[in-house]
Design an enzyme around this catalytic site. Structure first.
Site, short mmCIF file in Angstrom:
data_model
loop_
_atom_site.label_atom_id
_atom_site.label_comp_id
_atom_site.label_asym_id
_atom_site.label_seq_id
_atom_site.Cartn_x
_atom_site.Cartn_y
_atom_site.Cartn_z
N ASP A 23 69.54 62.99 35.48
CA ASP A 23 68.95 62.13 34.44
C ASP A 23 69.86 60.98 34.00
OD1 ASP A 23 66.91 64.04 34.49
OD2 ASP A 23 67.91 65.25 32.97
N LYS A 26 69.82 57.37 38.31
CA LYS A 26 70.04 57.16 39.76
C LYS A 26 68.93 56.30 40.35
CE LYS A 26 70.07 61.59 40.76
NZ LYS A 26 70.17 62.20 39.45
N LYS A 28 67.24 53.94 39.04
CA LYS A 28 67.43 52.52 38.75
C LYS A 28 68.53 51.94 39.65
CE LYS A 28 68.82 49.19 35.54
NZ LYS A 28 69.59 48.78 34.42
N GLY A 52 62.96 63.43 38.56
CA GLY A 52 62.10 62.39 38.02
C GLY A 52 62.91 61.13 37.82
N HIS A 53 62.37 60.01 38.23
CA HIS A 53 63.06 58.75 38.07
C HIS A 53 62.15 57.76 37.36
CE1 HIS A 53 65.50 59.89 41.86
NE2 HIS A 53 66.15 60.23 40.76
N ARG A 155 64.10 82.79 55.58
CA ARG A 155 63.31 82.49 56.78
C ARG A 155 61.84 82.88 56.64
NH1 ARG A 155 68.24 85.04 59.49
NH2 ARG A 155 68.03 85.96 57.44
N GLN A 234 69.00 65.64 40.94
CA GLN A 234 69.84 66.53 40.12
C GLN A 234 71.29 66.02 40.13
OE1 GLN A 234 67.65 68.41 42.56
NE2 GLN A 234 66.12 68.06 41.01
P1 IMP Z 1 64.69 74.06 38.89
O1 IMP Z 1 65.33 72.98 39.71
O2 IMP Z 1 63.27 73.71 38.49
O3 IMP Z 1 64.79 75.42 39.51
O4 IMP Z 1 65.49 74.17 37.49
C1 IMP Z 1 66.83 74.66 37.43
C2 IMP Z 1 67.65 73.87 36.42
O5 IMP Z 1 67.87 72.55 36.91
C3 IMP Z 1 66.98 73.70 35.04
O6 IMP Z 1 68.00 73.67 34.06
C4 IMP Z 1 66.33 72.33 35.16
O7 IMP Z 1 66.10 71.72 33.90
C5 IMP Z 1 67.41 71.60 35.94
N1 IMP Z 1 66.89 70.45 36.69
C6 IMP Z 1 66.18 70.47 37.84
N2 IMP Z 1 65.91 69.22 38.23
C7 IMP Z 1 66.46 68.39 37.32
C8 IMP Z 1 66.55 66.96 37.21
O8 IMP Z 1 66.06 66.19 38.05
N3 IMP Z 1 67.22 66.49 36.12
C9 IMP Z 1 67.80 67.32 35.21
N4 IMP Z 1 67.75 68.63 35.27
C10 IMP Z 1 67.10 69.18 36.33
#
Ligand code: IMP
Length: 438
Positions: A23, A26, A28, A52-53, A155, A234
């Site tokens: 968050d 990235k 941008k 999400g971007h 698998r 992430q």
């Molecule tokens: P999951 O990826 O849905 O399994 O979530 C696992 C953890 O990663 C949680 O704390 C989510 O909020 C965090 N998370 C997953 N994707 C993102 C992202 O794109 N930005 C911020 N946190 C994320």
């Protein structure tokens, strides 16, 4: 023609990566660099629509989840590598939205090796998350990401290439569902092999124009002398191995994994730009975050949430803000191979003092500049802060480093000194052009 100083003579592939918890902006930065005439293609290599971007170009706001931000540049191949997991329903919806908005989408290519987030993965994510007590809840995005990667490792996964032939798809689904009977006993529709097969087959058929072999097109870009731009999802501290386990995502997010997640060799990854938000945020409330403001400065936490619009692009959840953490950043930047920093959202930080954690005091009184592994040790870590005066006024219209107020420059230079990596880009607003090169 636009040329960014971040791209060097030696650059082959540059990765845009978040060293902390995602968050940071990235999307941008990827979109900004994608304008450079030397870029020959943009790709993503891990994660799914848990990411999400948000990007603003010429007054239009784009929200992307699976598709790399490079899609906004229709002349560039935009590739989803084999390491990404694809929810075909969400993917079709995202494509439809972008087609409706006028993007041609002819530049999108999805690796046929990418795994599919199946409907039962989403159900499993929900059941597993609801079954955890408050202390153990991970706060997943409930997009089925963890169960999909778990099946991949076991698998039991289904790749896009496996869904092209319906009989083969059915046998993969049957095989995968066998082991899920107990967990999903209360959800008979999730266990219906034929219904799942029909649903996934139909969705994947709609994606056919975009599915294909995605490694050679990436190599073609490199062989033509152009630069590849990799967009991470992430961040390092959400990485399955290097993050604050178990409050992490289920993929490896480091740029190094970007090579296997797209089909490149490690030597191809010559540069990594670390996207660091001027104030880090974390979306879940449970994972370690020593500089979290909630306890020490709750009013500033609320202020930054409001000014910065800090609600998840994917889940709408409120993020938590923290002060800059050079202990975490030094650690995470090093394992991520980051050689320049893009400091984003500096414009949000006006009229407040600015703090940077340069060390932690642990519960036993030890002062350390190393990032602890043990979550209990991290939970007891008290940041040792360097406090700066900050700056006043609106800096969102400034485009040259020299024109920034001295207090803003002091912060940039203090982050740079504390982390030991040059800050080369500074974001001062949501729009593509609100960027300062240094
Ligand atoms: P999951 O990826 O849905 O399994 O979530 C696992 C953890 O990663 C949680 O704390 C989510 O909020 C965090 N998370 C997953 N994707 C993102 C992202 O794109 N930005 C911020 N946190 C994320």
């Amino acid at each position: 023609m636009f040329r960014s100083s971040l791209l060097q003579e030696t650059t082959r592939a540059i990765f845009v990566h978040d060293p902390l918890w995602g968050d940071s902006g990235k999307g941008k930065v990827t979109d900004y660099l994608a304008q450079d005439e030397r870029i020959g293609g943009v790709f993503r290599y891990q994660g799914g629509n848990n990411a999400g971007h948000t990007i603003r170009v010429d007054g239009t706001t784009w929200k992307l989840h699976l598709i790399p931000s490079g899609i906004l540049n229709p002349d560039l191949p935009c590739i989803l590598g084999n390491g990404v997991v694809i929810d075909p329903v969400r993917m079709n919806a995202e494509i439809d939205g972008l087609l409706e908005a006028g993007l041609p989408m002819t530049n999108l290519l999805i690796s046929d090796r990418a795994h599919i987030v199946m409907p039962y993965h989403i159900q499993m994510d929900n059941v597993e998350e609801e079954g955890r007590d408050a202390a153990a809840a991970i706060g997943t995005t409930r997009r089925g990401i963890g169960p999909c990667y778990a099946d991949k490792a076991a698998r039991l996964g289904v790749r896009l290439v496996d869904a092209l032939d319906k009989d083969h798809l059915r046998s993969r689904v049957e095989n995968a569902l066998h082991s899920k009977q107990a967990l999903l006993a209360n959800y008979p529709e999730a266990l219906d092999v034929d219904a799942v097969t029909d649903n996934v087959y139909e969705q994947v058929q709609r994606l056919l124009p975009y599915i294909g072999e995605a490694i050679y097109p990436l190599w073609d870009v490199l062989d033509s002398g152009k630069i590849l731009l990799g967009e991470g999802a992430q961040g390092t501290l959400l990485d399955l191995d290097q993050g604050t386990y178990p409050f992490v995502t289920s993929s490896n997010c480091l740029p190094a994994t970007g090579c296997s997640g797209a089909g490149l060799a490690p030597q191809d990854m010559t540069d990594v730009v670390g996207v660091v938000k001027a104030y880090p945020t974390r979306i879940d409330t449970v994972g370690a975050f020593p500089t979290r403001m909630a306890a020490s400065d709750p009013e500033i936490d609320d202020l930054l949430i409001e000014r910065g619009g800090e609600f998840g692009t994917t889940t709408g959840r409120r993020r938590r803000c923290g002060w800059q953490d050079a202990v975490a950043l030094r650690h995470a930047c090093r394992i991520s191979g980051i050689n320049s920093i893009a400091l984003t959202k500096l414009d949000i930080m006006y009229d407040i003092p600015l703090k940077i954690a340069t060390a932690y005091t642990l519960a036993d009184g030890t002062v350390t500049d190393r990032y602890p592994t043990d979550p209990n040790v991290l939970a007891g870590a008290q940041p040792v802060y360097q406090v700066l005066e900050g700056f006043t006024g609106d800096i969102s219209g400034i485009r040259s480093y020299d024109d920034l107020p001295q207090g803003a420059k002091d912060y940039v230079e203090a982050v740079e000194a504390a982390v030991g990596i040059p800050v080369r880009l500074i974001g001062v607003g949501m729009s593509r052009d609100q960027m300062i090169e240094r």
